[in-house]
Structure formats: structure tokens, C-alpha cells
Design a protein around this motif. Structure first.
Motif, PDB file in Angstrom:
ATOM      1  N   LEU A 222      49.308 -26.884  26.274  1.00 34.10           N
ATOM      2  CA  LEU A 222      50.765 -26.786  26.166  1.00 34.10           C
ATOM      3  C   LEU A 222      51.153 -25.903  24.982  1.00 34.10           C
ATOM      4  CD1 LEU A 222      51.644 -30.486  27.032  1.00 34.10           C
ATOM      5  CD2 LEU A 222      52.334 -28.461  28.344  1.00 34.10           C
ATOM      6  N   HIS A 223      50.402 -25.976  23.915  1.00 29.74           N
ATOM      7  CA  HIS A 223      50.692 -25.105  22.773  1.00 29.74           C
ATOM      8  C   HIS A 223      50.461 -23.644  23.141  1.00 29.74           C
ATOM      9  CE1 HIS A 223      49.607 -22.929  19.006  1.00 29.74           C
ATOM     10  NE2 HIS A 223      50.734 -23.492  18.613  1.00 29.74           N
ATOM     11  N   ARG A 224      49.348 -23.367  23.780  1.00 27.47           N
ATOM     12  CA  ARG A 224      49.063 -21.988  24.202  1.00 27.47           C
ATOM     13  C   ARG A 224      50.149 -21.446  25.117  1.00 27.47           C
ATOM     14  NH1 ARG A 224      42.839 -20.371  24.879  1.00 27.47           N
ATOM     15  NH2 ARG A 224      42.005 -21.615  23.150  1.00 27.47           N
ATOM     16  N   ALA A 225      50.663 -22.357  25.970  1.00 26.04           N
ATOM     17  CA  ALA A 225      51.660 -21.922  26.946  1.00 26.04           C
ATOM     18  C   ALA A 225      53.067 -21.896  26.353  1.00 26.04           C
ATOM     19  CB  ALA A 225      51.624 -22.842  28.164  1.00 26.04           C
ATOM     20  N   GLY A 226      53.218 -22.434  25.126  1.00 29.24           N
ATOM     21  CA  GLY A 226      54.546 -22.449  24.514  1.00 29.24           C
ATOM     22  C   GLY A 226      55.488 -23.431  25.178  1.00 29.24           C
ATOM     23  N   VAL A 227      54.933 -24.505  25.730  1.00 27.42           N
ATOM     24  CA  VAL A 227      55.750 -25.498  26.433  1.00 27.42           C
ATOM     25  C   VAL A 227      55.757 -26.799  25.640  1.00 27.42           C
ATOM     26  CG1 VAL A 227      55.928 -26.895  28.530  1.00 27.42           C
ATOM     27  CG2 VAL A 227      55.278 -24.482  28.696  1.00 27.42           C
ATOM     28  N   HIS A 228      56.949 -27.339  25.428  1.00 30.23           N
ATOM     29  CA  HIS A 228      57.066 -28.601  24.702  1.00 30.23           C
ATOM     30  C   HIS A 228      56.527 -29.742  25.559  1.00 30.23           C
ATOM     31  CE1 HIS A 228      58.774 -31.969  22.511  1.00 30.23           C
ATOM     32  NE2 HIS A 228      59.170 -31.144  21.556  1.00 30.23           N
ATOM     33  N   PRO A 229      55.680 -30.613  24.966  1.00 30.84           N
ATOM     34  CA  PRO A 229      55.024 -31.667  25.757  1.00 30.84           C
ATOM     35  C   PRO A 229      55.979 -32.655  26.406  1.00 30.84           C
ATOM     36  CG  PRO A 229      54.590 -31.934  23.396  1.00 30.84           C
ATOM     37  CD  PRO A 229      55.197 -30.593  23.571  1.00 30.84           C
ATOM     38  N   LEU A 230      57.190 -32.792  25.859  1.00 33.09           N
ATOM     39  CA  LEU A 230      58.116 -33.779  26.407  1.00 33.09           C
ATOM     40  C   LEU A 230      59.046 -33.204  27.479  1.00 33.09           C
ATOM     41  CD1 LEU A 230      59.105 -35.761  23.172  1.00 33.09           C
ATOM     42  CD2 LEU A 230      57.353 -36.287  24.872  1.00 33.09           C
ATOM     43  N   ARG A 231      58.926 -31.931  27.754  1.00 31.79           N
ATOM     44  CA  ARG A 231      59.768 -31.337  28.800  1.00 31.79           C
ATOM     45  C   ARG A 231      59.529 -32.051  30.125  1.00 31.79           C
ATOM     46  NH1 ARG A 231      60.265 -25.727  28.469  1.00 31.79           N
ATOM     47  NH2 ARG A 231      60.850 -25.668  30.663  1.00 31.79           N
ATOM     48  N   PRO A 232      60.600 -32.375  30.851  1.00 29.86           N
ATOM     49  CA  PRO A 232      60.392 -32.931  32.199  1.00 29.86           C
ATOM     50  C   PRO A 232      59.590 -31.934  33.045  1.00 29.86           C
ATOM     51  CG  PRO A 232      62.675 -33.194  31.495  1.00 29.86           C
ATOM     52  CD  PRO A 232      62.020 -32.308  30.473  1.00 29.86           C
ATOM     53  N   LEU A 236      60.052 -26.985  34.442  1.00 25.68           N
ATOM     54  CA  LEU A 236      59.376 -25.745  34.046  1.00 25.68           C
ATOM     55  C   LEU A 236      59.690 -24.623  35.030  1.00 25.68           C
ATOM     56  CD1 LEU A 236      57.805 -27.741  32.207  1.00 25.68           C
ATOM     57  CD2 LEU A 236      55.800 -26.311  32.573  1.00 25.68           C
ATOM     58  N   GLY A 237      59.932 -23.448  34.476  1.00 25.90           N
ATOM     59  CA  GLY A 237      60.186 -22.288  35.313  1.00 25.90           C
ATOM     60  C   GLY A 237      58.896 -21.730  35.888  1.00 25.90           C
ATOM     61  N   GLU A 238      59.038 -20.828  36.837  1.00 19.72           N
ATOM     62  CA  GLU A 238      57.857 -20.284  37.513  1.00 19.72           C
ATOM     63  C   GLU A 238      56.915 -19.578  36.542  1.00 19.72           C
ATOM     64  OE1 GLU A 238      56.909 -17.615  41.493  1.00 19.72           O
ATOM     65  OE2 GLU A 238      58.864 -18.530  41.177  1.00 19.72           O
ATOM     66  N   ARG A 239      57.522 -18.805  35.624  1.00 20.80           N
ATOM     67  CA  ARG A 239      56.686 -18.114  34.635  1.00 20.80           C
ATOM     68  C   ARG A 239      55.959 -19.083  33.727  1.00 20.80           C
ATOM     69  NH1 ARG A 239      57.140 -12.761  33.324  1.00 20.80           N
ATOM     70  NH2 ARG A 239      55.407 -13.252  31.950  1.00 20.80           N
ATOM     71  N   GLU A 240      56.664 -20.158  33.375  1.00 16.56           N
ATOM     72  CA  GLU A 240      56.029 -21.161  32.509  1.00 16.56           C
ATOM     73  C   GLU A 240      54.871 -21.861  33.212  1.00 16.56           C
ATOM     74  OE1 GLU A 240      59.306 -22.916  29.487  1.00 16.56           O
ATOM     75  OE2 GLU A 240      59.725 -23.299  31.596  1.00 16.56           O
ATOM     76  N   VAL A 241      55.049 -22.140  34.497  1.00 14.36           N
ATOM     77  CA  VAL A 241      53.977 -22.780  35.251  1.00 14.36           C
ATOM     78  C   VAL A 241      52.757 -21.869  35.306  1.00 14.36           C
ATOM     79  CG1 VAL A 241      53.291 -23.703  37.495  1.00 14.36           C
ATOM     80  CG2 VAL A 241      55.574 -24.168  36.617  1.00 14.36           C
ATOM     81  N   GLU A 242      53.018 -20.598  35.533  1.00 13.62           N
ATOM     82  CA  GLU A 242      51.917 -19.631  35.590  1.00 13.62           C
ATOM     83  C   GLU A 242      51.192 -19.553  34.242  1.00 13.62           C
ATOM     84  OE1 GLU A 242      53.206 -15.783  36.822  1.00 13.62           O
ATOM     85  OE2 GLU A 242      51.183 -14.943  36.812  1.00 13.62           O
ATOM     86  N   THR A 243      51.975 -19.497  33.166  1.00 14.30           N
ATOM     87  CA  THR A 243      51.384 -19.441  31.835  1.00 14.30           C
ATOM     88  C   THR A 243      50.581 -20.705  31.532  1.00 14.30           C
ATOM     89  OG1 THR A 243      53.320 -18.167  31.143  1.00 14.30           O
ATOM     90  CG2 THR A 243      51.905 -19.022  29.402  1.00 14.30           C
ATOM     91  N   LEU A 244      51.128 -21.845  31.955  1.00 16.33           N
ATOM     92  CA  LEU A 244      50.442 -23.112  31.709  1.00 16.33           C
ATOM     93  C   LEU A 244      49.145 -23.196  32.503  1.00 16.33           C
ATOM     94  CD1 LEU A 244      50.334 -25.891  30.421  1.00 16.33           C
ATOM     95  CD2 LEU A 244      51.848 -26.743  32.233  1.00 16.33           C
TER      96      LEU A 244
END
Length: 315
Positions: A222-232, A236-244
Motif C-alpha cells: 500500500l505504501h508503494r502504491a501510495g494508497v491509504h490503508p483505511l480507504r474503502p 480505489l480508482g482504476e489507476r490505483e488498482v493497477e498500481t496496487l
DNA sequence: AGACCCCTGCTG
DNA sequence: CAGCAGGGGTCT
């Protein structure tokens, strides 16, 4: 805390010691760690395969040596690294990509020793000679060339001996897809997250949804992807899912290449610690500077577990 | 979804 | 020396 990279490392390090060997004796020192069939049923069996599903290790045992399946049998040179060969093999297929995705997987042995290491479990092959008895050694499997020692200080792990034919409908092995499998695409991850209101980290940790991710690699991915762990999860957007998706695979592969993360307890099948701790960006680093932006790493509780993240990088 | 449980070593 | 840590199962 053996997660996917640690169990995979144990699997790889044990293959050269165990594959094709005959179980000569089983000593069970702590009966409460054992489940399923009588350990005596293993004696005389050949080890015909070592497989991993998520954080679970599956050791196949067969009455005859000829029924060795998949792994080393069909991949000569890939797994038959001689004992002592320490070379990291990060280029042999991406660590787990060759593993079965579950249904209709490789034929297992007549019997399967199902191992879950919990938090502090160790499975270490020891050369001949009686090592000093330790009260945390719960079982020992003797072979001609040495013994496999099962140790677990907190006893959250277990050993379970099952008929190979019964693995398909085993409740504890009803796991989600392998994140390192080639079939783990952005689409698949999106399907896992879609419509869920639970925190994305909770979804990553759910073994029924995705296999093998634990507290360490969830936080790191999640840190690498820049996504907050508590986000529902569903937000997540499509780009975020891909990054994750990419972050998950990268961190797992890099951790396997480093032979896992050792804080204190984890050891590979040869008793060596893993080297990935120094590469962790957030896990266990509360108050330290985020490697990317310098902001102190924060810690928060999620479902009773510590969650580490960068409050600035992870939105 | 959260509480509790398993268990033991380490921390405060 | 009380309390925390934690994977994962079960119970509420």
C-alpha cells in the motif's frame, strides 16, 4: 511472521533436502500441534513434492517414489539446487507463478503434510546428530540425511496429516488467488475490491479473497502504491488498482529474492534469517522518515493489528 | 465488524 | 510484573 515470501523461501530451501527422501521416523513432542491422521502413517513414505498455497506449505508423501509430481520432477535444474547452494533464484519464474491456481492443481501424494507456521513457526532441516533439545521443538521428521525440525514458540501454527485426495475441499485451504500467479491481473484485483466498504488493507489480508498477504506486505504494498490503508476498497480508482496490483507483485518478488523478512523468529529451511527487513519502507518504522518524502511514518490500529503508513504519500 | 482466544517472549 | 504483540479462527 511467515507470509507468502517466507513460506515460499522455506519451500525452496527444503526441496533439495527432502524431495525423494524417505521418512524414517516421526517424533511428536507436543501432541497438541498435530491434527489429522496418525503421524506413524508417514513412516516409509517418499517425499514427492513441496507446494505452497498462500501461507500454507503442502508436503506430498507417497508410498512409491515414482509418483513424484510437478515440481522438481518436471523442472529439472530449476529446483534441484544442491544442499548448500545459496544462490538466490529470482529469475526462475517469479516465485510461485508456476504454482497451481487451486482447482485441478498438481496431483498430490497419497498423503499430504499440511503445515501452517502461524507467527513463530519454523521448519528447519538439520544435519545428522542430535541438536540440543529445545522446548519449542514440537516435532521431528527423520530422514537418512538428517532431520526436519518443527519449532514454534507461540504455537499458533499446526501440522496436519491428510489424505491427498481430501485437500480439494479442505476449509482452511479455501483461499483466494495467488498474487504471483500470472492470472492475477488488474482486472482480478479490481473484482476483489469492487463494491467493498471495508478498508483496502483488510481486504488484502483476507486469505479467502487473496492468498498469502500478511501485515508486513500489505503495509509495504500500500505504501508503494501510495494508497491509504483505511480507504474503502471499492473507492480505489482504476489507476490505483493497477498500481496496487503491480506493487503487490513487486514487493513479494523482491522479498522472495531477499529470502524473506526476519524480525526475530523467522528462519528459512536451512535456519538462515531473511534479508528483507532493511528494505521495508514503513512496517515497524513508526516515527522514522518515509523513504519517499521524509514524513514520519504513522501507526494506527486496524482490526487489532498495527498498521504503518506514510500520512503524506498515502492518500 | 469487533471481541476474544490461542501462546510466550519481550517491553515498559 | 502487567501488558502488549499478532495470524487466524470463532463467536457475538
Amino acid at each position: 511472521m511467515p507470509e507468502l515470501p517466507e513460506v515460499e523461501t522455506i519451500r525452496r530451501t527444503l526441496i533439495p533436502y527432502l524431495l525423494g527422501q524417505v521418512v524414517r521416523a516421526v517424533h511428536l513432542f507436543t501432541p497438541t500441534v498435530w491434527r489429522g491422521q496418525d503421524p506413524a502413517a508417514m513412516v516409509g513414505c517418499y517425499v514427492t513434492g513441496l507446494d505452497r498455497r498462500g501461507k500454507h506449505l503442502l508436503i506430498s508423501l507417497s508410498r512409491s517414489p515414482g509418483s513424484a509430481h510437478g515440481d522438481a520432477a518436471s523442472r529439472p535444474g530449476a529446483s534441484d539446487q544442491p544442499p548448500g547452494g545459496a544462490a538466490a533464484r529470482s529469475a526462475d519464474g517469479g516465485g510461485g507463478a508456476e504454482r497451481s491456481a487451486g482447482s485441478g492443481g498438481p496431483a498430490l501424494g497419497d498423503l499430504v503434510l499440511h503445515v501452517h507456521l502461524g507467527m513463530t513457526g519454523r521448519l528447519i532441516f538439520l544435519p545428522p546428530g542430535d541438536p540440543a533439545p529445545d522446548r519449542h521443538v514440537h516435532a521431528r521428521f527423520s530422514f537418512d540425511r538428517g532431520a526436519l525440525s518443527y519449532q514454534d514458540t507461540r504455537r499458533f501454527g499446526y501440522l496436519e496429516l491428510l489424505p491427498g485426495s481430501s485437500l480439494g475441499d479442505h476449509p482452511r485451504l479455501r483461499l483466494g488467488p495467488e498474487p504471483l500467479d500470472g492470472s492475477f491481473t488488474t482486472e482480478v484485483l479490481r473484482g476483489m475490491l469492487a463494491g467493498r466498504r471495508a478498508p483496502v488493507k483488510a481486504v488484502l489480508l483476507d486469505q479467502h479473497i487473496m492468498a498469502g498477504i500478511g501485515n508486513i506486505y500489505a503495509d509495504e504494498a500500500l505504501h508503494r502504491a501510495g494508497v491509504h490503508p483505511l480507504r474503502p476498497a471499492g473507492d480505489l480508482g482504476e489507476r490505483e488498482v493497477e498500481t496496487l496490483r503491480d506493487a503487490l507483485r513487486e514487493v513479494l518478488e523482491e522479498a522472495i529474492a531477499a529470502r524473506g523478512t526476519t524480525f526475530s523468529d523467522y528462519r528459512d529451511g536451512e535456519g538462515r534469517p531473511g534479508e528483507f527487513v532493511s528494505r521495508l519502507c514503513v512496517y515497524g518504522r513508526e516515527g522514522e522518515a518515509c523513504p519517499r518524502c521524509g514524513t514520519p511514518v504513522a501507526r494506527q490500529r486496524l482490526g487489532g493489528r498495527s498498521t504503518y503508513f506514510c500520512p503524506r504519500c498515502q492518500k
